[in-house]
Design a protein around this motif. Sequence first.
Motif, PDB file in Angstrom:
ATOM      1  N   MET A   1       0.855  -1.180   0.000  1.00 62.69           N
ATOM      2  CA  MET A   1       0.000   0.000   0.000  1.00 62.69           C
ATOM      3  C   MET A   1       0.894   1.233   0.000  1.00 62.69           C
ATOM      4  O   MET A   1       1.906   1.262   0.703  1.00 62.69           O
ATOM      5  CB  MET A   1      -0.893   0.028   1.242  1.00 62.69           C
ATOM      6  CG  MET A   1      -1.680  -1.239   1.476  1.00 62.69           C
ATOM      7  SD  MET A   1      -3.003  -1.479   0.298  1.00 62.69           S
ATOM      8  CE  MET A   1      -4.206  -0.332   0.920  1.00 62.69           C
ATOM      9  N   VAL A   2       0.539   2.243  -0.784  1.00 57.67           N
ATOM     10  CA  VAL A   2       1.301   3.485  -0.814  1.00 57.67           C
ATOM     11  C   VAL A   2       0.351   4.666  -0.708  1.00 57.67           C
ATOM     12  O   VAL A   2      -0.818   4.584  -1.061  1.00 57.67           O
ATOM     13  CB  VAL A   2       2.160   3.620  -2.103  1.00 57.67           C
ATOM     14  CG1 VAL A   2       3.219   2.555  -2.170  1.00 57.67           C
ATOM     15  CG2 VAL A   2       1.308   3.617  -3.340  1.00 57.67           C
TER      16      VAL A   2
ATOM     17  N   GLN B   1      -3.476   3.498  -1.425  1.00 56.23           N
ATOM     18  CA  GLN B   1      -3.829   2.770  -2.637  1.00 56.23           C
ATOM     19  C   GLN B   1      -2.971   1.515  -2.720  1.00 56.23           C
ATOM     20  O   GLN B   1      -1.804   1.519  -2.351  1.00 56.23           O
ATOM     21  CB  GLN B   1      -3.670   3.626  -3.884  1.00 56.23           C
ATOM     22  CG  GLN B   1      -2.313   4.260  -4.056  1.00 56.23           C
ATOM     23  CD  GLN B   1      -2.237   5.091  -5.314  1.00 56.23           C
ATOM     24  OE1 GLN B   1      -2.295   4.549  -6.408  1.00 56.23           O
ATOM     25  NE2 GLN B   1      -2.108   6.387  -5.155  1.00 56.23           N
ATOM     26  N   GLN B   2      -3.598   0.455  -3.178  1.00 54.61           N
ATOM     27  CA  GLN B   2      -2.877  -0.805  -3.276  1.00 54.61           C
ATOM     28  C   GLN B   2      -2.122  -0.873  -4.594  1.00 54.61           C
ATOM     29  O   GLN B   2      -2.633  -0.506  -5.638  1.00 54.61           O
ATOM     30  CB  GLN B   2      -3.832  -1.986  -3.173  1.00 54.61           C
ATOM     31  CG  GLN B   2      -3.109  -3.314  -3.101  1.00 54.61           C
ATOM     32  CD  GLN B   2      -4.038  -4.479  -2.796  1.00 54.61           C
ATOM     33  OE1 GLN B   2      -5.241  -4.331  -2.825  1.00 54.61           O
ATOM     34  NE2 GLN B   2      -3.465  -5.619  -2.497  1.00 54.61           N
ATOM     35  N   VAL B   3      -0.890  -1.320  -4.506  1.00 54.67           N
ATOM     36  CA  VAL B   3      -0.055  -1.504  -5.688  1.00 54.67           C
ATOM     37  C   VAL B   3       0.011  -3.004  -5.928  1.00 54.67           C
ATOM     38  O   VAL B   3       0.695  -3.728  -5.223  1.00 54.67           O
ATOM     39  CB  VAL B   3       1.378  -0.946  -5.446  1.00 54.67           C
ATOM     40  CG1 VAL B   3       2.228  -1.137  -6.679  1.00 54.67           C
ATOM     41  CG2 VAL B   3       1.314   0.502  -5.033  1.00 54.67           C
ATOM     42  N   TYR B   4      -0.731  -3.455  -6.878  1.00 56.10           N
ATOM     43  CA  TYR B   4      -0.704  -4.871  -7.211  1.00 56.10           C
ATOM     44  C   TYR B   4      -0.940  -5.009  -8.704  1.00 56.10           C
ATOM     45  O   TYR B   4      -1.956  -4.537  -9.211  1.00 56.10           O
ATOM     46  CB  TYR B   4      -1.768  -5.643  -6.436  1.00 56.10           C
ATOM     47  CG  TYR B   4      -1.619  -7.140  -6.596  1.00 56.10           C
ATOM     48  CD1 TYR B   4      -0.615  -7.832  -5.938  1.00 56.10           C
ATOM     49  CD2 TYR B   4      -2.466  -7.853  -7.419  1.00 56.10           C
ATOM     50  CE1 TYR B   4      -0.452  -9.192  -6.082  1.00 56.10           C
ATOM     51  CE2 TYR B   4      -2.319  -9.223  -7.571  1.00 56.10           C
ATOM     52  CZ  TYR B   4      -1.311  -9.888  -6.896  1.00 56.10           C
ATOM     53  OH  TYR B   4      -1.161 -11.230  -7.053  1.00 56.10           O
ATOM     54  N   PRO B   5      -0.004  -5.597  -9.398  1.00 56.04           N
ATOM     55  CA  PRO B   5      -0.130  -5.679 -10.848  1.00 56.04           C
ATOM     56  C   PRO B   5      -1.210  -6.669 -11.291  1.00 56.04           C
ATOM     57  O   PRO B   5      -1.139  -7.844 -10.979  1.00 56.04           O
ATOM     58  CB  PRO B   5       1.247  -6.148 -11.303  1.00 56.04           C
ATOM     59  CG  PRO B   5       1.792  -6.882 -10.123  1.00 56.04           C
ATOM     60  CD  PRO B   5       1.214  -6.219  -8.907  1.00 56.04           C
TER      61      PRO B   5
ATOM     62  N   GLN C   1       4.863   7.288   1.570  1.00 58.03           N
ATOM     63  CA  GLN C   1       4.871   6.369   2.697  1.00 58.03           C
ATOM     64  C   GLN C   1       4.315   5.047   2.185  1.00 58.03           C
ATOM     65  O   GLN C   1       3.374   5.031   1.387  1.00 58.03           O
ATOM     66  CB  GLN C   1       4.018   6.860   3.858  1.00 58.03           C
ATOM     67  CG  GLN C   1       4.121   5.947   5.074  1.00 58.03           C
ATOM     68  CD  GLN C   1       3.265   6.415   6.241  1.00 58.03           C
ATOM     69  OE1 GLN C   1       2.223   7.014   6.054  1.00 58.03           O
ATOM     70  NE2 GLN C   1       3.738   6.125   7.443  1.00 58.03           N
ATOM     71  N   MET C   2       4.901   3.960   2.602  1.00 58.86           N
ATOM     72  CA  MET C   2       4.393   2.660   2.180  1.00 58.86           C
ATOM     73  C   MET C   2       4.144   1.769   3.379  1.00 58.86           C
ATOM     74  O   MET C   2       4.749   1.935   4.432  1.00 58.86           O
ATOM     75  CB  MET C   2       5.337   1.994   1.178  1.00 58.86           C
ATOM     76  CG  MET C   2       6.682   1.603   1.701  1.00 58.86           C
ATOM     77  SD  MET C   2       7.662   0.807   0.398  1.00 58.86           S
ATOM     78  CE  MET C   2       9.018   0.196   1.385  1.00 58.86           C
TER      79      MET C   2
END
Length: 127
Positions: A4-5, A19-23, A93-94
């Motif tokens: 999450m970032v 927001q989720q970072v997922y390809p 921030q992550m």
Amino acid sequence: IGLMVRHRANPDSPPANWQQVYPRHPRHWTHLFHNPGVNLSLTLQNLVDHLANDIANLPDGKAVDELPVYTLVQRYAAQHLLTQGVPTDAQLQMQLHLIHPLRQQTEVVLNAPWLTLRDIAASGDVK
């Protein structure tokens, strides 16, 4: 495992929503023969999984930011925000989350400090 970032313009401004970072890529029959974009995305997600594993096995007294994979995931998160048009003077921030699909909840494994995207880019080849 989910990455999450969020970002903010400066230390005094409120942060954006997580927001989720997922390809995720749409499937296509040609991917049976050639799919470099999907392979790259899976490799990036593998970095996130590797970081979670390293955090779980981190010896006492060792900081997570000493791990090489932490730097790689940090650069991945910065690249994600930069491709969305977030300026380089913004802060990132992550968080790393364990996602429990059956319980519909997540557990925070890592809550990283705020860093400027410019500082992350200066530590490597993030454009």
